[in-house]
Design a protein around this motif. Sequence first.
Motif, PDB file in Angstrom:
ATOM      1  N   UNK A   1     -96.088 -69.736 -51.242  1.00 37.18           N
ATOM      2  CA  UNK A   1     -96.160 -68.295 -51.020  1.00 37.18           C
ATOM      3  C   UNK A   1     -95.424 -67.897 -49.740  1.00 37.18           C
ATOM      4  N   UNK A   2     -94.935 -66.674 -49.744  1.00 37.43           N
ATOM      5  CA  UNK A   2     -94.219 -66.142 -48.576  1.00 37.43           C
ATOM      6  C   UNK A   2     -95.213 -65.942 -47.441  1.00 37.43           C
ATOM      7  N   UNK A   3     -94.927 -66.483 -46.252  1.00 38.87           N
ATOM      8  CA  UNK A   3     -95.879 -66.385 -45.160  1.00 38.87           C
ATOM      9  C   UNK A   3     -95.766 -65.099 -44.339  1.00 38.87           C
TER      10      UNK A   3
ATOM     11  N   UNK B   1     -89.742 -59.478 -49.369  1.00 41.86           N
ATOM     12  CA  UNK B   1     -90.013 -60.764 -50.029  1.00 41.86           C
ATOM     13  C   UNK B   1     -88.836 -61.131 -50.917  1.00 41.86           C
ATOM     14  N   UNK B   2     -88.357 -62.328 -50.703  1.00 40.59           N
ATOM     15  CA  UNK B   2     -87.277 -62.894 -51.501  1.00 40.59           C
ATOM     16  C   UNK B   2     -87.831 -64.113 -52.230  1.00 40.59           C
ATOM     17  N   UNK B   3     -87.726 -64.075 -53.571  1.00 39.13           N
ATOM     18  CA  UNK B   3     -88.219 -65.186 -54.385  1.00 39.13           C
ATOM     19  C   UNK B   3     -87.030 -66.063 -54.781  1.00 39.13           C
ATOM     20  N   UNK B   4     -87.259 -67.341 -54.716  1.00 39.80           N
ATOM     21  CA  UNK B   4     -86.209 -68.306 -55.102  1.00 39.80           C
ATOM     22  C   UNK B   4     -86.871 -69.470 -55.851  1.00 39.80           C
TER      23      UNK B   4
ATOM     24  N   UNK C   1     -88.377 -78.767 -47.065  1.00 46.15           N
ATOM     25  CA  UNK C   1     -87.386 -78.450 -46.012  1.00 46.15           C
ATOM     26  C   UNK C   1     -86.835 -77.040 -46.178  1.00 46.15           C
ATOM     27  N   UNK C   2     -86.552 -76.609 -47.412  1.00 43.42           N
ATOM     28  CA  UNK C   2     -86.022 -75.267 -47.655  1.00 43.42           C
ATOM     29  C   UNK C   2     -87.047 -74.207 -47.266  1.00 43.42           C
ATOM     30  N   UNK C   3     -88.302 -74.384 -47.691  1.00 42.87           N
ATOM     31  CA  UNK C   3     -89.330 -73.383 -47.410  1.00 42.87           C
ATOM     32  C   UNK C   3     -89.599 -73.251 -45.908  1.00 42.87           C
ATOM     33  N   UNK C   4     -89.705 -74.349 -45.194  1.00 44.85           N
ATOM     34  CA  UNK C   4     -90.009 -74.287 -43.765  1.00 44.85           C
ATOM     35  C   UNK C   4     -88.812 -73.768 -42.959  1.00 44.85           C
ATOM     36  N   UNK C   5     -87.622 -74.111 -43.390  1.00 46.31           N
ATOM     37  CA  UNK C   5     -86.432 -73.653 -42.648  1.00 46.31           C
ATOM     38  C   UNK C   5     -86.222 -72.155 -42.793  1.00 46.31           C
ATOM     39  N   UNK C   6     -86.294 -71.605 -44.008  1.00 52.12           N
ATOM     40  CA  UNK C   6     -86.014 -70.192 -44.232  1.00 52.12           C
ATOM     41  C   UNK C   6     -87.060 -69.288 -43.587  1.00 52.12           C
TER      42      UNK C   6
ATOM     43  N   UNK D   1     -83.503 -66.547 -40.957  1.00 47.75           N
ATOM     44  CA  UNK D   1     -83.275 -65.217 -41.486  1.00 47.75           C
ATOM     45  C   UNK D   1     -84.572 -64.380 -41.527  1.00 47.75           C
ATOM     46  N   UNK D   2     -85.680 -65.029 -41.345  1.00 46.98           N
ATOM     47  CA  UNK D   2     -86.960 -64.306 -41.329  1.00 46.98           C
ATOM     48  C   UNK D   2     -87.305 -63.811 -39.940  1.00 46.98           C
ATOM     49  N   UNK D   3     -86.339 -63.870 -39.029  1.00 48.18           N
ATOM     50  CA  UNK D   3     -86.588 -63.498 -37.621  1.00 48.18           C
ATOM     51  C   UNK D   3     -87.032 -62.038 -37.514  1.00 48.18           C
ATOM     52  N   UNK D   4     -88.095 -61.841 -36.725  1.00 53.01           N
ATOM     53  CA  UNK D   4     -88.574 -60.481 -36.464  1.00 53.01           C
ATOM     54  C   UNK D   4     -89.236 -59.824 -37.652  1.00 53.01           C
ATOM     55  N   UNK D   5     -89.558 -60.589 -38.715  1.00 56.53           N
ATOM     56  CA  UNK D   5     -90.214 -60.001 -39.888  1.00 56.53           C
ATOM     57  C   UNK D   5     -89.273 -59.248 -40.778  1.00 56.53           C
ATOM     58  N   UNK D   6     -87.980 -59.561 -40.645  1.00 63.59           N
ATOM     59  CA  UNK D   6     -87.004 -58.871 -41.478  1.00 63.59           C
ATOM     60  C   UNK D   6     -87.203 -59.188 -42.940  1.00 63.59           C
ATOM     61  N   UNK D   7     -87.525 -60.351 -43.240  1.00 62.50           N
ATOM     62  CA  UNK D   7     -87.740 -60.817 -44.620  1.00 62.50           C
ATOM     63  C   UNK D   7     -88.648 -62.057 -44.623  1.00 62.50           C
ATOM     64  N   UNK D   8     -89.151 -62.396 -45.798  1.00 60.00           N
ATOM     65  CA  UNK D   8     -89.978 -63.595 -45.987  1.00 60.00           C
ATOM     66  C   UNK D   8     -89.614 -64.208 -47.325  1.00 60.00           C
ATOM     67  N   UNK D   9     -89.703 -65.496 -47.409  1.00 61.58           N
ATOM     68  CA  UNK D   9     -89.220 -66.243 -48.586  1.00 61.58           C
ATOM     69  C   UNK D   9     -90.417 -66.923 -49.294  1.00 61.58           C
ATOM     70  N   UNK D  10     -90.341 -66.811 -50.634  1.00 60.56           N
ATOM     71  CA  UNK D  10     -91.410 -67.416 -51.461  1.00 60.56           C
ATOM     72  C   UNK D  10     -90.774 -68.260 -52.563  1.00 60.56           C
ATOM     73  N   UNK D  11     -91.229 -69.480 -52.669  1.00 61.87           N
ATOM     74  CA  UNK D  11     -90.687 -70.381 -53.710  1.00 61.87           C
ATOM     75  C   UNK D  11     -91.565 -70.298 -54.952  1.00 61.87           C
ATOM     76  N   UNK D  12     -90.894 -70.127 -56.103  1.00 57.54           N
ATOM     77  CA  UNK D  12     -91.580 -70.103 -57.397  1.00 57.54           C
ATOM     78  C   UNK D  12     -90.946 -71.149 -58.302  1.00 57.54           C
ATOM     79  N   UNK D  13     -91.650 -71.511 -59.364  1.00 54.35           N
ATOM     80  CA  UNK D  13     -91.120 -72.478 -60.340  1.00 54.35           C
ATOM     81  C   UNK D  13     -91.024 -71.870 -61.729  1.00 54.35           C
ATOM     82  N   UNK D  14     -91.501 -70.649 -61.906  1.00 56.68           N
ATOM     83  CA  UNK D  14     -91.403 -69.951 -63.195  1.00 56.68           C
ATOM     84  C   UNK D  14     -91.183 -68.458 -62.921  1.00 56.68           C
ATOM     85  N   UNK D  15     -90.731 -67.766 -63.913  1.00 56.76           N
ATOM     86  CA  UNK D  15     -90.414 -66.353 -63.724  1.00 56.76           C
ATOM     87  C   UNK D  15     -88.961 -66.185 -63.261  1.00 56.76           C
ATOM     88  N   UNK D  16     -88.603 -64.898 -62.923  1.00 54.53           N
ATOM     89  CA  UNK D  16     -87.217 -64.590 -62.557  1.00 54.53           C
ATOM     90  C   UNK D  16     -87.067 -64.609 -61.041  1.00 54.53           C
TER      91      UNK D  16
END
Length: 418
Positions: free
Chosen positions: A249-251, A256-259, A277-282, A288-303
């Motif tokens: 989940x996006x922290x 929110x950007x899903x990948x 490594x991808x989740x912790x780095x992003x 790119x998540x600096x200052x709360x500009x965005x947050x990244x969430x990894x999914x395995x199903x869906x779009x």
Amino acid sequence: MGRHSRKGPVPKGAGSGGAPGPASGEREAAVASPGSGRRRRSAGSGPEQHTSAGTGPFAGPARGGHPEHHESGGGWGDWQTGTQQQVRTVPPPAAVGGPRIPGPRREFVEAFDAPAAGPAPDPYGPASDPAPEAEALGADEAGEPLAKGGKGRTFTGVAAAAVATVLAVVVAGQVAADRHDSAGARSSEQDRRAVQERPGRSDGRPAPAQEAARPPASPTYAQLMTRQFPIDPELRASGEFEAVPGLDRAPGKGRKIRYRIDVEKGLGLDRGLFARAVQETLNDERSWAHGGAMTFERISSGRPDFVITLASPGTTATWCAKSGLDTTVDNVSCDSASTERVMINAYRWAQGAETFGPGAMLAYRQMLINHEVGHRLGHNHVNCRTPGALAPVMQQQTKSLDIGGVECKPNPWVHPGE
């Protein structure tokens, strides 16, 4: 009455010894003189004293050492008075050298068959007949067997004594064996308890065999991220992809950007390590998540918004070529903008680059993720402008840190030092 008696006159010489014999024709009991193994003196020779010669029908030297117990009612007579209480008269033994009356010692047979003829004899009276000693041996001194009843009783006593002795030996042996077994069992139990209670030298320390059999501890995430992994720089794997299962989940609170993460089958690399490594780095504050500009969430199903793909060098070149990019030069990665995939070259992920060196594998991998995702987010290449400064994350640091004579330092972050 005895079963064997004899009629007729007394043999010649039977009356020697000074005792009157029976009348002619009277039935007499044949008496065998009990022998002592010595030659007897004739009756009447020497004084008749209890200490040297007995009185009664058996004359001769008497044995001392123990009193003789005479049975009452038999042919022993009254030895205190020297008279015979028996109805029949028995002549004294024949003189030395005279004829012996053949046959067994019938006086013993008749003594047990006939009723008592007088008072019980005195057990402390004079003794001159050694027959009781011979009877204890089973035969008289002349070799004649004892009466049937005495011999049977002797054999019975001997057999009973033998049985009692055997039983005593067996019981004693069994008791000793039981004691020995009991003592041995107690000793074994005490030894076992002592071994269990006794502290050993190696208490608290594993044995060498156990240490050798113990599997090594699994390396941590940080340790794995600093390692290089073997891979062929010209490897072309199956070309088929498989999504890494699970949800991260996006922290943050930004956009929110899903990948999704796909890994090429047959690659031989740890897909779980890559996904972490991808989740912790992003989502790092320096990324790119600096200052709360965005947050990244990894999914395995869906779009998803895009798919970060770990692929072999050959497969990476194929997908990058779809967007007009050539990754075969320097074996690099790309963002295939015409597709949904951000391609990460597995060779670079496993081996790093000379610009960072083998001692900075973690930093290189962080730079590789941030650089290619930056392209997907719409950022182009930027080169270093200040010599000795940190290179921008969008500079092609895999190829070189020296652009146009300006050499910078390697840098994995969008906002380093913040």
